[in-house]
Motif scaffolding. Structure first.
Motif, PDB file in Angstrom:
ATOM      1  N   ASP A  71       0.843  -1.199   0.000  1.00 45.18           N
ATOM      2  CA  ASP A  71       0.000   0.000   0.000  1.00 45.18           C
ATOM      3  C   ASP A  71       0.873   1.241   0.000  1.00 45.18           C
ATOM      4  O   ASP A  71       1.927   1.269   0.644  1.00 45.18           O
ATOM      5  N   VAL A  72       0.408   2.257  -0.726  1.00 47.58           N
ATOM      6  CA  VAL A  72       1.069   3.557  -0.713  1.00 47.58           C
ATOM      7  C   VAL A  72       0.017   4.587  -0.348  1.00 47.58           C
ATOM      8  O   VAL A  72      -0.988   4.740  -1.054  1.00 47.58           O
ATOM      9  N   ILE A  73       0.230   5.258   0.766  1.00 48.26           N
ATOM     10  CA  ILE A  73      -0.702   6.276   1.242  1.00 48.26           C
ATOM     11  C   ILE A  73      -0.198   7.631   0.775  1.00 48.26           C
ATOM     12  O   ILE A  73       0.849   8.091   1.228  1.00 48.26           O
ATOM     13  N   THR A  74      -0.937   8.235  -0.149  1.00 41.99           N
ATOM     14  CA  THR A  74      -0.525   9.530  -0.685  1.00 41.99           C
ATOM     15  C   THR A  74      -1.306  10.679  -0.073  1.00 41.99           C
ATOM     16  O   THR A  74      -0.912  11.831  -0.196  1.00 41.99           O
ATOM     17  N   GLY A  75      -2.424  10.386   0.552  1.00 42.06           N
ATOM     18  CA  GLY A  75      -3.296  11.450   1.032  1.00 42.06           C
ATOM     19  C   GLY A  75      -4.022  12.086  -0.143  1.00 42.06           C
ATOM     20  O   GLY A  75      -4.094  11.518  -1.235  1.00 42.06           O
ATOM     21  N   ASN A  76      -4.541  13.281   0.053  1.00 43.17           N
ATOM     22  CA  ASN A  76      -5.368  13.935  -0.955  1.00 43.17           C
ATOM     23  C   ASN A  76      -4.591  14.729  -1.998  1.00 43.17           C
ATOM     24  O   ASN A  76      -5.188  15.309  -2.892  1.00 43.17           O
ATOM     25  N   SER A  77      -3.290  14.746  -1.907  1.00 41.06           N
ATOM     26  CA  SER A  77      -2.471  15.546  -2.809  1.00 41.06           C
ATOM     27  C   SER A  77      -2.352  14.896  -4.188  1.00 41.06           C
ATOM     28  O   SER A  77      -1.781  13.804  -4.330  1.00 41.06           O
ATOM     29  N   GLN A  78      -2.867  15.568  -5.188  1.00 37.71           N
ATOM     30  CA  GLN A  78      -2.760  15.074  -6.556  1.00 37.71           C
ATOM     31  C   GLN A  78      -1.292  14.983  -6.986  1.00 37.71           C
ATOM     32  O   GLN A  78      -0.880  14.027  -7.630  1.00 37.71           O
ATOM     33  N   LYS A  79      -0.499  15.974  -6.609  1.00 41.29           N
ATOM     34  CA  LYS A  79       0.922  15.962  -6.972  1.00 41.29           C
ATOM     35  C   LYS A  79       1.642  14.777  -6.348  1.00 41.29           C
ATOM     36  O   LYS A  79       2.490  14.151  -6.982  1.00 41.29           O
ATOM     37  N   MET A  80       1.310  14.440  -5.096  1.00 44.21           N
ATOM     38  CA  MET A  80       1.943  13.301  -4.432  1.00 44.21           C
ATOM     39  C   MET A  80       1.581  12.012  -5.170  1.00 44.21           C
ATOM     40  O   MET A  80       2.449  11.156  -5.397  1.00 44.21           O
ATOM     41  N   ARG A  81       0.328  11.866  -5.582  1.00 46.16           N
ATOM     42  CA  ARG A  81      -0.079  10.695  -6.355  1.00 46.16           C
ATOM     43  C   ARG A  81       0.692  10.621  -7.675  1.00 46.16           C
ATOM     44  O   ARG A  81       1.116   9.548  -8.100  1.00 46.16           O
ATOM     45  N   GLU A  82       0.879  11.756  -8.328  1.00 48.70           N
ATOM     46  CA  GLU A  82       1.616  11.789  -9.595  1.00 48.70           C
ATOM     47  C   GLU A  82       3.067  11.347  -9.416  1.00 48.70           C
ATOM     48  O   GLU A  82       3.611  10.618 -10.250  1.00 48.70           O
ATOM     49  N   ILE A  83       3.696  11.782  -8.334  1.00 45.33           N
ATOM     50  CA  ILE A  83       5.083  11.388  -8.061  1.00 45.33           C
ATOM     51  C   ILE A  83       5.169   9.875  -7.879  1.00 45.33           C
ATOM     52  O   ILE A  83       6.017   9.201  -8.478  1.00 45.33           O
ATOM     53  N   VAL A  84       4.289   9.334  -7.059  1.00 45.42           N
ATOM     54  CA  VAL A  84       4.291   7.895  -6.794  1.00 45.42           C
ATOM     55  C   VAL A  84       4.004   7.120  -8.080  1.00 45.42           C
ATOM     56  O   VAL A  84       4.707   6.153  -8.411  1.00 45.42           O
ATOM     57  N   LYS A  85       2.997   7.540  -8.829  1.00 43.83           N
ATOM     58  CA  LYS A  85       2.640   6.842 -10.068  1.00 43.83           C
ATOM     59  C   LYS A  85       3.781   6.887 -11.085  1.00 43.83           C
ATOM     60  O   LYS A  85       3.969   5.934 -11.847  1.00 43.83           O
ATOM     61  N   LYS A  86       4.529   7.967 -11.097  1.00 48.37           N
ATOM     62  CA  LYS A  86       5.667   8.088 -12.019  1.00 48.37           C
ATOM     63  C   LYS A  86       6.632   6.920 -11.831  1.00 48.37           C
ATOM     64  O   LYS A  86       7.083   6.302 -12.803  1.00 48.37           O
ATOM     65  N   TYR A  87       6.948   6.601 -10.580  1.00 48.35           N
ATOM     66  CA  TYR A  87       7.882   5.509 -10.312  1.00 48.35           C
ATOM     67  C   TYR A  87       7.238   4.141 -10.513  1.00 48.35           C
ATOM     68  O   TYR A  87       7.894   3.204 -10.992  1.00 48.35           O
ATOM     69  N   LEU A  88       5.981   4.014 -10.180  1.00 48.84           N
ATOM     70  CA  LEU A  88       5.300   2.742 -10.422  1.00 48.84           C
ATOM     71  C   LEU A  88       5.244   2.450 -11.920  1.00 48.84           C
ATOM     72  O   LEU A  88       5.498   1.326 -12.354  1.00 48.84           O
ATOM     73  N   ASP A  89       4.949   3.471 -12.711  1.00 46.58           N
ATOM     74  CA  ASP A  89       4.900   3.304 -14.166  1.00 46.58           C
ATOM     75  C   ASP A  89       6.285   3.048 -14.750  1.00 46.58           C
ATOM     76  O   ASP A  89       6.438   2.244 -15.675  1.00 46.58           O
ATOM     77  N   LYS A  90       7.291   3.715 -14.210  1.00 44.11           N
ATOM     78  CA  LYS A  90       8.663   3.557 -14.700  1.00 44.11           C
ATOM     79  C   LYS A  90       9.107   2.101 -14.671  1.00 44.11           C
ATOM     80  O   LYS A  90       9.805   1.625 -15.568  1.00 44.11           O
ATOM     81  N   TYR A  91       8.688   1.375 -13.633  1.00 44.01           N
ATOM     82  CA  TYR A  91       9.089  -0.019 -13.467  1.00 44.01           C
ATOM     83  C   TYR A  91       7.949  -1.002 -13.772  1.00 44.01           C
ATOM     84  O   TYR A  91       8.027  -2.179 -13.420  1.00 44.01           O
ATOM     85  N   ASP A  92       6.899  -0.515 -14.406  1.00 50.75           N
ATOM     86  CA  ASP A  92       5.769  -1.355 -14.845  1.00 50.75           C
ATOM     87  C   ASP A  92       5.064  -2.102 -13.715  1.00 50.75           C
ATOM     88  O   ASP A  92       4.619  -3.238 -13.900  1.00 50.75           O
TER      89      ASP A  92
END
Length: 71
Positions: free
Chosen positions: A33-54
């Protein structure tokens, strides 16, 4: 217990510095689990790395601030 990365009380810069290493170290312990809270930017940062490594992930149905990393 499921590995959890909590972005609360972290700056965007701290998440940039720590999350990539954390997800790679925990890649054999999924799901996680990754808890990002309500910050859209925080979600984008996390998703960037998740997508980078598929990594496969979903946004929690009940909580937009929680990403479930599946594989």
């Amino acid at each position: 217990m499921k590995p959890t990365f909590d972005c609360h009380n972290m700056t965007y810069s701290e998440v940039e510095d720590k999350f990539e290493n954390w997800i790679l170290l925990n890649s054999k312990n999924l799901p996680a689990d990754v808890i990002t809270g309500n910050s859209q930017k925080m979600r984008e940062i996390v998703k960037k790395y998740l997508d980078k490594y598929d990594f496969k992930y979903v946004v929690s149905f009940n909580n937009q601030g929680l990403l479930n990393v599946l594989s």
